[in-house]
Design a protein around this motif. Structure first.
Motif: not given
Length: 668
Positions: A297-301, A306-311, A339-349, A351-358
């Motif tokens: 489930a963690g791998v799927a998330l 897509e970023p923004g949906e993970s808890s 652009e604020e929404d872009f930066v926030r969404g990019f940071a979430q993405h 975050h997921n890249v880092v989790q995928r790497s780990h």
């Protein structure tokens, strides 16, 4: 009896070990099958026409050999149609992928397949395998198996696994989780671009001892169920999630379970885990253990959702690193990434890249090649951002992840077509007025973003040459030939007509861009920095060779060369199958200049083999030139036929530039 036993033992050893003095025998059938598989791989990746000369060069054989491979490949297809031949060369047909799989499966004696077989044995034998017994069963020498084990050891980089040796026994040592990750990577790497073909995935998994006949249904159910839960699903990541689920089921069935977790991981993990468990029971024949439910489930998330949906919210250090990297890229390339929404969404993405790497989860992006070729500048911005993030966060960011970042950046900075980008078109359509009006409406609805219909001609007799427009869309055959502006369409618009007009519009637009390049490019090329058939077999050696030429011109220094080598290490600068454009990560050259090497024999450059290498040195004052070089110079080489012509005729700098100019001036 003792003597008889000794004699019997003596007879065994020659079968277990081949004599060092035995002559080496080349397995020509295996080599030919491997070449045939390589031909199919090239054609499936290109998805268009490839000339015999291009195939011959990439394989290091003659065009005659290529033709024999094509004939043999088509003989393997039930209808004899795996590869189509035509005036433009060869291209893969729908049955080509299945033939490639058949060839791969037939090569049990080929090094790659033998290595995979040894990995499968190691995965199934925690106590290890006997080198000599393995050699006998594979009908090869123990030296060959030792060489294969060295290849396996090389594949274990960053896997947290090791090969442990105890005399003649070799075992794969590491945690069960690491073993499963490694097996996942082996299967997906074998699939290459076919990772999104569920049938190919099932065959590849089965070849590695993971029977998974229900993956197609598993995939469909996974996407539907997660979408139903309100998640935005990235379908291209489904392959890894469902493959890991199949591996978990099979390994657990064999008594190889993973440790239980201390907690359930939160509500999103619980919901996704329940979906995965239900699908595994239905399509893979067994429920997942609680530990596998939580883990998968963690791998799927972090991959499928897509970023923004993970808890999980981005860590503070990730958000800060993203902010710094985006500001630096914005300053370097003169763009707005705030652009604020872009930066926030990019940071979430990220975050997921880092989790995928780990978690060692790969991001297989089918758009990587297309993004890199279509938007070199946007891809370069993404490389810059990814490089800063990799340094700050301590994670590896591969090309597929960089391409994903480029798509997000491109969605923000990619300009909408302005009035100057829209082409003019004249519609020639004699006959019934109602039909003509409907045709115009349908054209404008389908292609209004590409062109504007400025006039409608209703007569059969036309002065075709006198029509003043970028394109002429005609429902009748023109009396004159050779005018590439004229696109023949049907009175009742079809999807094929739309594609034909769109292609013609793209061709005209590209020609406009290239004409802008011709007027600027000559002063950029350093007269003494042109090398024909350079003796450099690797990217770093070639960059140093071309860098020396620009240093002699007084354009750059050693620091610039070192920066170009560092940039190449981050992501390959092979933007087409023929051209690499290495460059530094700074614009610190005294002036903008280009050093060029043109090689008749292609050289390895990342995953590609290229003929032309153009080391570009940019100065701060020529920031605008950066986009021109990347978006237009690369475009010249996008067509393999163009590249082949330039390589064949460009034996001097003047001849090289003349060929580029001739291609630019060629009719659209």
């Amino acid at each position: 009896m003792g003597g008889g036993a000794a004699s019997g033992n003596a007879l065994v050893f020659p079968l277990r070990r081949k004599s060092p003095s035995a002559p080496h025998v080349v397995d020509w059938s295996a080599m030919t099958a491997e070449r045939q598989e390589q031909v199919l791989g090239i054609l499936l990746r290109r998805a268009g026409w490839v000339t015999a000369a291009d195939l011959a060069d990439r394989l290091g054989v003659t065009a005659r050999s290529v033709r024999s491979y094509i004939t043999a490949i088509n003989a393997l297809a039930p209808a004899g149609d795996a590869i189509e031949s035509g005036p433009h060369g060869y291209r893969a047909m729908p049955s080509a992928a299945a033939v490639r799989d058949e060839l791969a499966g037939a090569q049990h004696g080929a090094p790659r397949e033998r290595v995979r077989g040894i990995i499968r044995r190691l995965m199934g034998a925690p106590e290890g395998i006997d080198v000599f017994d393995t050699a006998m069963s594979l009908h090869v020498s123990d030296a060959t198996v030792e060489a294969d084990l060295r290849r396996v050891r090389g594949m274990l980089t960053d896997s947290e696994l090791t090969l442990q040796r105890d005399d003649g026994m070799v075992a794969l040592a590491g945690t069960e989780r690491s073993l499963r990750r490694f097996l996942t990577r082996v299967v997906l790497d074998d699939l290459d671009e076919r990772v999104f073909d569920t049938e190919a995935l099932e065959r590849a998994a089965d070849a590695m001892g993971v029977p998974a006949p229900g993956l197609a249904e598993f995939r469909a159910g996974l996407i539907a169920r997660l979408s139903g839960l309100g998640f935005a699903v990235n379908e291209v990541a489904a392959a890894e999630v469902m493959l890991r689920a199949a591996i978990a089921v099979e390994r657990t069935r064999r008594g190889r379970s993973t440790p239980e977790a201390d907690d359930d991981g939160g509500p999103d993990r619980v919901r996704v885990g329940e979906v995965l468990d239900e699908l595994a029971a239905r399509h893979l024949g067994s429920h997942l253990t609680p530990a596998d439910r939580r883990h998968l489930a963690g791998v799927a998330l972090v991959s499928l959702v897509e970023p923004g949906e993970s808890s999980d919210e981005p860590e503070r250090r990730v958000a800060e690193a993203v902010s710094v990297a985006l500001r630096r890229a914005a300053a370097t390339y003169g763009i707005d990434l705030s652009e604020e929404d872009f930066v926030r969404g990019f940071a979430q993405h990220v975050h997921n890249v880092v989790q995928r790497s780990h978690e060692h989860v790969g991001s297989r992006n089918p758009m990587t090649r297309a993004v890199k070729l279509a938007s070199p500048l946007v891809f370069e911005i993404a490389v810059s951002v990814a490089g800063d993030l990799a340094d700050e966060l301590g994670v590896a960011i591969p090309d597929d992840e960089i391409a994903d970042m480029a798509m997000r950046i491109g969605s923000l900075v990619g300009a909408e077509p302005d009035a100057g980008d829209v082409l003019t078109a004249v519609l020639v359509c004699p006959g019934f007025e109602g039909m003509r009006n409907r045709l115009q409406v349908h054209l404008e609805r389908a292609l209004g973003h590409e062109l504007a219909i400025t006039r409608v001609e209703t007569g059969y007799a036309q002065d075709w040459a006198g029509i003043d427009a970028d394109l002429v869309l005609s429902t009748i055959d023109p009396s004159s030939t050779g005018d590439d502006r004229i696109v023949r369409i049907q009175p009742f618009l079809t999807s094929r007509d739309i594609a034909r007009v769109a292609d013609a519009a793209q061709r005209v637009r590209r020609q406009r861009q290239l004409r802008g390049l011709r007027s600027q490019m000559r002063p950029w090329f350093a007269p003494t920095a042109f090398i024909r058939n350079a003796r450099a077999a690797a990217p770093e050696a070639m960059i140093r060779l071309l860098g020396d030429a620009l240093m002699r011109e007084g354009v750059i220094d050693e620091e610039y060369v070192a920066s170009a080598i560092e940039r190449e290490a981050r992501s390959s600068t092979a933007f087409t199958e023929s051209l690499a454009v290495p460059h530094a990560m700074t614009m610190s050259a005294v002036r903008t200049a280009i050093a060029v090497a043109v090689n008749e024999q292609s050289i390895d450059w990342g995953a590609e083999r290229v003929h032309v290498v153009a080391l570009v040195a940019f100065s701060e004052t020529d920031r605008a030139a950066f986009q021109t070089v990347f978006e237009q110079f690369v475009d010249v080489f996008a067509d393999p036929d163009n590249a082949a012509r330039i390589v064949r005729r460009g034996d001097t700098l003047e001849a090289f530039l003349d060929e580029i100019a001739a291609l630019i001036d060629a009719p659209a």
